[in-house]
Design a protein around this motif. Structure first.
Motif, PDB file in Angstrom:
ATOM      1  N   CYS A 244       4.842  -0.174  -1.109  1.00 58.26           N
ATOM      2  CA  CYS A 244       5.230  -1.290  -0.661  1.00 58.26           C
ATOM      3  C   CYS A 244       6.195  -1.232   0.468  1.00 58.26           C
ATOM      4  O   CYS A 244       6.145  -1.975   1.600  1.00 58.26           O
ATOM      5  N   ALA A 247       3.881  -0.279   3.419  1.00 58.65           N
ATOM      6  CA  ALA A 247       3.433  -1.438   3.648  1.00 58.65           C
ATOM      7  C   ALA A 247       4.088  -2.256   4.532  1.00 58.65           C
ATOM      8  O   ALA A 247       3.696  -2.983   5.487  1.00 58.65           O
ATOM      9  N   HIS A 248       5.368  -2.469   4.107  1.00 54.71           N
ATOM     10  CA  HIS A 248       6.174  -3.475   4.774  1.00 54.71           C
ATOM     11  C   HIS A 248       6.440  -2.916   6.653  1.00 54.71           C
ATOM     12  O   HIS A 248       6.337  -4.024   7.510  1.00 54.71           O
ATOM     13  N   TYR A 263      -0.434  -1.967   0.113  1.00 50.43           N
ATOM     14  CA  TYR A 263      -0.275  -2.794  -0.945  1.00 50.43           C
ATOM     15  C   TYR A 263      -1.034  -2.951  -1.997  1.00 50.43           C
ATOM     16  O   TYR A 263      -0.611  -3.056  -3.307  1.00 50.43           O
ATOM     17  N   ALA A 266      -0.032  -0.273  -4.282  1.00 49.59           N
ATOM     18  CA  ALA A 266       0.906  -0.396  -5.131  1.00 49.59           C
ATOM     19  C   ALA A 266       0.584  -1.578  -6.223  1.00 49.59           C
ATOM     20  O   ALA A 266       0.959  -1.203  -7.223  1.00 49.59           O
ATOM     21  N   THR A 273       5.618  -4.771  -9.090  1.00 50.14           N
ATOM     22  CA  THR A 273       6.485  -4.451  -7.931  1.00 50.14           C
ATOM     23  C   THR A 273       5.576  -5.059  -6.972  1.00 50.14           C
ATOM     24  O   THR A 273       6.095  -5.558  -5.853  1.00 50.14           O
ATOM     25  N   ALA A 274       4.443  -4.744  -6.823  1.00 53.93           N
ATOM     26  CA  ALA A 274       3.600  -5.268  -5.571  1.00 53.93           C
ATOM     27  C   ALA A 274       3.626  -6.800  -5.669  1.00 53.93           C
ATOM     28  O   ALA A 274       3.632  -7.386  -4.422  1.00 53.93           O
ATOM     29  N   ASN A 277       5.776  -8.980  -3.507  1.00 55.54           N
ATOM     30  CA  ASN A 277       5.508  -9.106  -2.029  1.00 55.54           C
ATOM     31  C   ASN A 277       4.227  -9.748  -1.644  1.00 55.54           C
ATOM     32  O   ASN A 277       3.616  -9.747  -0.842  1.00 55.54           O
ATOM     33  N   SER A 278       4.028 -10.872  -2.853  1.00 56.24           N
ATOM     34  CA  SER A 278       2.730 -11.448  -2.630  1.00 56.24           C
ATOM     35  C   SER A 278       2.520 -12.357  -1.207  1.00 56.24           C
ATOM     36  O   SER A 278       1.432 -12.380  -0.814  1.00 56.24           O
ATOM     37  N   ARG A 280       3.693 -11.440   1.689  1.00 54.11           N
ATOM     38  CA  ARG A 280       3.290 -10.507   2.828  1.00 54.11           C
ATOM     39  C   ARG A 280       1.903  -9.920   2.495  1.00 54.11           C
ATOM     40  O   ARG A 280       1.134  -9.660   3.546  1.00 54.11           O
ATOM     41  N   ILE A 281       1.626  -9.732   1.330  1.00 51.98           N
ATOM     42  CA  ILE A 281       0.123  -9.507   1.046  1.00 51.98           C
ATOM     43  C   ILE A 281      -0.881 -10.355   1.416  1.00 51.98           C
ATOM     44  O   ILE A 281      -1.952 -10.199   1.880  1.00 51.98           O
TER      45      ILE A 281
END
Length: 309
Positions: A244, A247-248, A263, A266, A273-274, A277-278, A280-281
């Motif tokens: 993550c 990916a960020h 992502y 992850a 954990t992934a 960041n929904s 951003r995914i």
């Protein structure tokens, strides 16, 4: 209690004066301020010399990068507490006094940290990075703290031997992991500093290099005493956190396809954990089927407008 503040800088004349004034204008009386310039050629030297009478000292010479510059500052610092503020970031009013108060309330702690205001290249607020009372295990999982709002006891800095100059991007993360093995840290839910996100900043231009160092950090944790014993119990969370993190920075540097792949890694390793960041995914996925620049502008504008509300 004296506080030593260190500013490493290289060709940041556009922002350096604001950084210097944010330190010099603090309302805490015992500040020792060092500016460590890497031999800038953009007018930075004129700015440093303008404020030289109010500095504890400064240098302008070639160095081996940011970690080396900060280490030079560490070597000169005489304060019981040390702060490190980069030359495109700045302290908010009252930050140093609040950090000293936190150390006084928590003498057992070797490190204290607060929240950070994110600003764009024009100095406009875009977000507040709010953290929590993280532990060593949290740091291992890439739950970060933000360097501009971190203050450290000099005795702990000396015990760790300073920054590892072989890191160019996660030098601070690796440093915190080494420090927090030796002494606890304390979180203060106040905004102490501003971090600037601009085109030339590492946090936007670094891209895949952040991920490369994140995975290097994972390998380092596996063999480092004090971390290696914890690693097997946290492995899935650590690997998902590293993916993550990768990916960020890929997404922020415009590499949406690579970010989406990270992502997905992850998600495969540790979904909880992934899924934090929904949004951003979703943004990374949307960028694969529509105009990337258009989606990026919409996302950044939405985040900025949401913050301003």
């Amino acid at each position: 209690m004296r506080v030593s503040v260190i500013t490493p800088s290289y060709n940041q004349a556009a922002f350096l004066e604001e950084t210097i004034l944010s330190v010099l204008n603090q309302d805490y009386p015992e500040i020792e301020y060092w500016v460590m310039d890497g031999g800038s050629q953009d007018g930075s030297l004129n700015i440093i010399q303008k404020y030289a009478p109010r500095l504890a000292g400064w240098v302008s010479e070639r160095d081996r990068g940011q970690a080396d510059a900060v280490n030079k500052g560490f070597a000169r610092a005489t304060g019981e507490i040390i702060g490190w503020i980069n030359s495109d970031d700045y302290y908010l009013p009252g930050a140093v006094k609040a950090a000293v108060a936190a150390f006084e309330r928590h003498p057992e702690c070797g490190l204290v940290y607060g929240d950070v205001l994110a600003i764009n290249g024009a100095g406009e607020p875009i977000n507040v990075m709010r953290f929590d009372a993280w532990t060593l295990e949290d740091l291992m999982q890439f739950k970060i703290i933000s360097q501009p709002a971190v203050f450290m006891r000099r005795s702990l800095v000396e015990r760790t031997g300073g920054l590892d100059v072989s890191y160019g991007y996660l030098l601070d993360n690796q440093f915190w992991l080494r420090m927090v093995q030796l002494a606890p840290m304390h979180y203060v839910p106040q905004t102490w500093a501003a971090a600037r996100y601009h085109a030339a900043a590492k946090n936007l231009s670094g891209g895949e290099k952040y991920g490369q160092e994140a995975y290097r950090l994972v390998e380092w944790m596996k063999t480092t005493p004090g971390l290696a014993e914890l690693y097997p119990h946290l492995e899935r969370k650590i690997l998902a956190g590293a993916a993550c993190f990768d990916a960020h920075y890929l997404l922020d540097s415009g590499q949406s396809r690579a970010a989406l792949r990270a992502y997905l890694r992850a998600l495969a390793v540790y979904p909880p954990t992934a899924l934090k960041n929904s949004r951003r995914i979703a943004f990374a996925a949307a960028s694969q089927v529509v105009n990337v620049d258009g989606v990026r502008r919409w996302y950044l504008n939405r985040r900025t407008q949401s913050f301003k509300k």
